[in-house]
Design a protein around this motif. Structure first.
Motif, PDB file in Angstrom:
ATOM      1  N   PRO A 156       1.843  30.799 -15.294  1.00  0.00           N
ATOM      2  CA  PRO A 156       1.993  30.166 -13.976  1.00  0.00           C
ATOM      3  C   PRO A 156       3.394  30.379 -13.434  1.00  0.00           C
ATOM      4  CG  PRO A 156       1.732  28.519 -15.708  1.00  0.00           C
ATOM      5  CD  PRO A 156       1.603  29.866 -16.349  1.00  0.00           C
ATOM      6  N   ALA A 157       3.473  30.685 -12.169  1.00  0.00           N
ATOM      7  CA  ALA A 157       4.774  30.917 -11.550  1.00  0.00           C
ATOM      8  C   ALA A 157       5.457  29.586 -11.267  1.00  0.00           C
ATOM      9  CB  ALA A 157       4.590  31.692 -10.257  1.00  0.00           C
ATOM     10  N   ILE A 158       6.735  29.562 -11.514  1.00  0.00           N
ATOM     11  CA  ILE A 158       7.536  28.404 -11.114  1.00  0.00           C
ATOM     12  C   ILE A 158       8.681  28.931 -10.271  1.00  0.00           C
ATOM     13  CG2 ILE A 158       6.915  26.992 -13.126  1.00  0.00           C
ATOM     14  CD1 ILE A 158       9.684  27.589 -14.292  1.00  0.00           C
ATOM     15  N   SER A 159       9.217  28.090  -9.465  1.00  0.00           N
ATOM     16  CA  SER A 159      10.306  28.517  -8.600  1.00  0.00           C
ATOM     17  C   SER A 159      11.578  28.736  -9.414  1.00  0.00           C
ATOM     18  CB  SER A 159      10.565  27.468  -7.524  1.00  0.00           C
ATOM     19  OG  SER A 159      11.131  26.301  -8.105  1.00  0.00           O
ATOM     20  N   PHE A 160      12.481  29.495  -8.832  1.00  0.00           N
ATOM     21  CA  PHE A 160      13.770  29.734  -9.474  1.00  0.00           C
ATOM     22  C   PHE A 160      14.493  28.416  -9.719  1.00  0.00           C
ATOM     23  CE2 PHE A 160      18.355  30.296  -9.131  1.00  0.00           C
ATOM     24  CZ  PHE A 160      18.586  31.200 -10.150  1.00  0.00           C
ATOM     25  N   GLU A 161      14.426  27.540  -8.727  1.00  0.00           N
ATOM     26  CA  GLU A 161      15.121  26.255  -8.841  1.00  0.00           C
ATOM     27  C   GLU A 161      14.544  25.416  -9.976  1.00  0.00           C
ATOM     28  OE1 GLU A 161      13.994  27.543  -5.952  1.00  0.00           O
ATOM     29  OE2 GLU A 161      15.910  28.024  -5.018  1.00  0.00           O
ATOM     30  N   GLU A 162      13.211  25.406 -10.117  1.00  0.00           N
ATOM     31  CA  GLU A 162      12.578  24.645 -11.195  1.00  0.00           C
ATOM     32  C   GLU A 162      12.969  25.217 -12.562  1.00  0.00           C
ATOM     33  OE1 GLU A 162       8.162  23.074 -12.614  1.00  0.00           O
ATOM     34  OE2 GLU A 162       8.323  24.420 -10.903  1.00  0.00           O
ATOM     35  N   ALA A 163      12.970  26.537 -12.679  1.00  0.00           N
ATOM     36  CA  ALA A 163      13.368  27.177 -13.934  1.00  0.00           C
ATOM     37  C   ALA A 163      14.827  26.871 -14.252  1.00  0.00           C
ATOM     38  CB  ALA A 163      13.149  28.680 -13.851  1.00  0.00           C
ATOM     39  N   GLN A 164      15.665  26.930 -13.223  1.00  0.00           N
ATOM     40  CA  GLN A 164      17.085  26.642 -13.405  1.00  0.00           C
ATOM     41  C   GLN A 164      17.295  25.205 -13.895  1.00  0.00           C
ATOM     42  OE1 GLN A 164      19.425  26.776  -9.778  1.00  0.00           O
ATOM     43  NE2 GLN A 164      21.040  27.906 -10.836  1.00  0.00           N
TER      44      GLN A 164
END
Length: 75
Positions: free
Chosen positions: A40-48
């Motif tokens: 599932p894709a997560i946003s860059f901000e969520e991953a950060q």
């Protein structure tokens, strides 16, 4: 271009692919993911944010044993 994930029953898969064939060439790209792991894709901000939380916990001795983490991931 937009991307969607479809779950299609075996009974109508061939009919669906026939429908796709009548559309203009190169208007749709089909990539079957049955053999490709789907993440599932997560946003860059969520991953950060997740990485920041994990890294900050290490110095507070709040980390988890790597073997437990990998066992959970692979189960």
């Amino acid at each position: 271009m937009h991307a969607v994930k479809l779950n299609i029953t075996d009974e109508i898969f061939e009919k669906f692919m026939g429908l796709i064939d009548i559309l203009p060439k190169n208007s749709i790209k089909i990539e079957e993911i049955d053999t490709i792991p789907f993440y599932p894709a997560i946003s860059f901000e969520e991953a950060q944010a997740k990485v920041k939380t994990s890294v900050s916990g290490i110095s507070k001795n709040m980390g988890k044993d790597s073997q437990i983490v990998f066992d959970k991931l692979l189960s």
